[in-house]
Design a protein around this motif. Structure first.
Motif, PDB file in Angstrom:
ATOM      1  N   ASP A 291       0.842  -1.209   0.000  1.00 42.28           N
ATOM      2  CA  ASP A 291       0.000   0.000   0.000  1.00 42.28           C
ATOM      3  C   ASP A 291       0.866   1.244   0.000  1.00 42.28           C
ATOM      4  OD1 ASP A 291      -2.298  -1.488  -0.014  1.00 42.28           O
ATOM      5  OD2 ASP A 291      -2.638  -1.351   2.170  1.00 42.28           O
ATOM      6  N   SER A 292       1.886   1.246   0.792  1.00 43.13           N
ATOM      7  CA  SER A 292       2.767   2.412   0.887  1.00 43.13           C
ATOM      8  C   SER A 292       3.509   2.641  -0.428  1.00 43.13           C
ATOM      9  CB  SER A 292       3.707   2.209   2.064  1.00 43.13           C
ATOM     10  OG  SER A 292       4.990   2.607   1.804  1.00 43.13           O
ATOM     11  N   ASP A 293       3.939   1.552  -1.051  1.00 50.18           N
ATOM     12  CA  ASP A 293       4.609   1.678  -2.342  1.00 50.18           C
ATOM     13  C   ASP A 293       3.638   2.196  -3.406  1.00 50.18           C
ATOM     14  OD1 ASP A 293       6.992   0.825  -1.335  1.00 50.18           O
ATOM     15  OD2 ASP A 293       6.792  -1.252  -2.047  1.00 50.18           O
TER      16      ASP A 293
ATOM     17  N   ASP B 260       1.769   6.530  -6.850  1.00 49.55           N
ATOM     18  CA  ASP B 260       0.740   7.474  -7.299  1.00 49.55           C
ATOM     19  C   ASP B 260       1.210   8.908  -7.116  1.00 49.55           C
ATOM     20  OD1 ASP B 260      -0.877   5.374  -7.950  1.00 49.55           O
ATOM     21  OD2 ASP B 260      -2.133   5.497  -6.147  1.00 49.55           O
ATOM     22  N   PHE B 261       1.834   9.174  -5.976  1.00 54.07           N
ATOM     23  CA  PHE B 261       2.337  10.527  -5.701  1.00 54.07           C
ATOM     24  C   PHE B 261       3.433  10.909  -6.699  1.00 54.07           C
ATOM     25  CE2 PHE B 261       4.912  13.561  -3.199  1.00 54.07           C
ATOM     26  CZ  PHE B 261       3.937  14.528  -3.027  1.00 54.07           C
TER      27      PHE B 261
ATOM     28  N   GLY C 253       5.208  13.801 -11.462  1.00 55.22           N
ATOM     29  CA  GLY C 253       5.726  13.730 -12.832  1.00 55.22           C
ATOM     30  C   GLY C 253       4.797  14.404 -13.828  1.00 55.22           C
ATOM     31  N   THR C 254       3.492  14.196 -13.653  1.00 53.30           N
ATOM     32  CA  THR C 254       2.518  14.829 -14.549  1.00 53.30           C
ATOM     33  C   THR C 254       2.569  16.349 -14.413  1.00 53.30           C
ATOM     34  OG1 THR C 254       1.083  12.896 -14.325  1.00 53.30           O
ATOM     35  CG2 THR C 254       0.077  14.901 -15.168  1.00 53.30           C
ATOM     36  N   HIS C 255       2.625  16.809 -13.177  1.00 57.08           N
ATOM     37  CA  HIS C 255       2.683  18.257 -12.956  1.00 57.08           C
ATOM     38  C   HIS C 255       3.983  18.853 -13.483  1.00 57.08           C
ATOM     39  CE1 HIS C 255      -0.837  17.717 -10.416  1.00 57.08           C
ATOM     40  NE2 HIS C 255      -0.996  19.032 -10.487  1.00 57.08           N
TER      41      HIS C 255
END
Length: 127
Positions: free
Chosen positions: A10-12, A17-18, A23-25
């Motif tokens: 879950d942490s990975d 996702d973060f 990266g998208t931003h």
């Protein structure tokens, strides 16, 4: 009650996702800044071209003005006016023209009042 334990998966996943959002931003910001840089480059190039064209226009206008004075002087000389009188008249006409242009420059500078902009950005204590 036991607190639910977060697994490493879950942490990975959250970290992944973060990282994806970051990266998208970053890529979006890079394209926006690239577009801004391209627009600035086009603006600077167009401004340089406009400045060169305006210098050409000013040169042609100055040449035209001097030719008008020279033609008037030649016509006056052909009618028998003295050369000294013609040169003094041409000097006076040129001087008066420069005074008119100086007056127009002062009027333009006077109309370029930025106090409203400064007051909008930095209000005075009276407001």
């Amino acid at each position: 009650m036991e607190k639910p334990q977060h697994s490493d998966a879950d942490s990975d996943q959250e970290k992944s996702d973060f990282d994806e959002v970051i990266g998208t931003h970053k890529s979006w910001l890079k394209s926006v800044l690239g577009l801004g840089a391209l627009e600035a480059k086009l603006w600077v190039t167009s401004s340089a071209q406009l400045l060169a064209l305006m210098c050409g226009v000013i040169f042609l206008l100055l040449t035209t003005w001097l030719l008008i004075i020279a033609s008037s002087a030649a016509i006056a000389w052909s009618y028998g006016f003295s050369l000294v009188g013609i040169l003094l008249t041409a000097t006076l006409v040129t001087f008066l023209s420069s005074i008119v242009l100086l007056y127009l420059v002062k009027q333009t500078l006077k109309s370029m009042d930025f106090t409203r902009t400064f007051d909008a950005i930095i209000p005075t204590e009276d407001e």
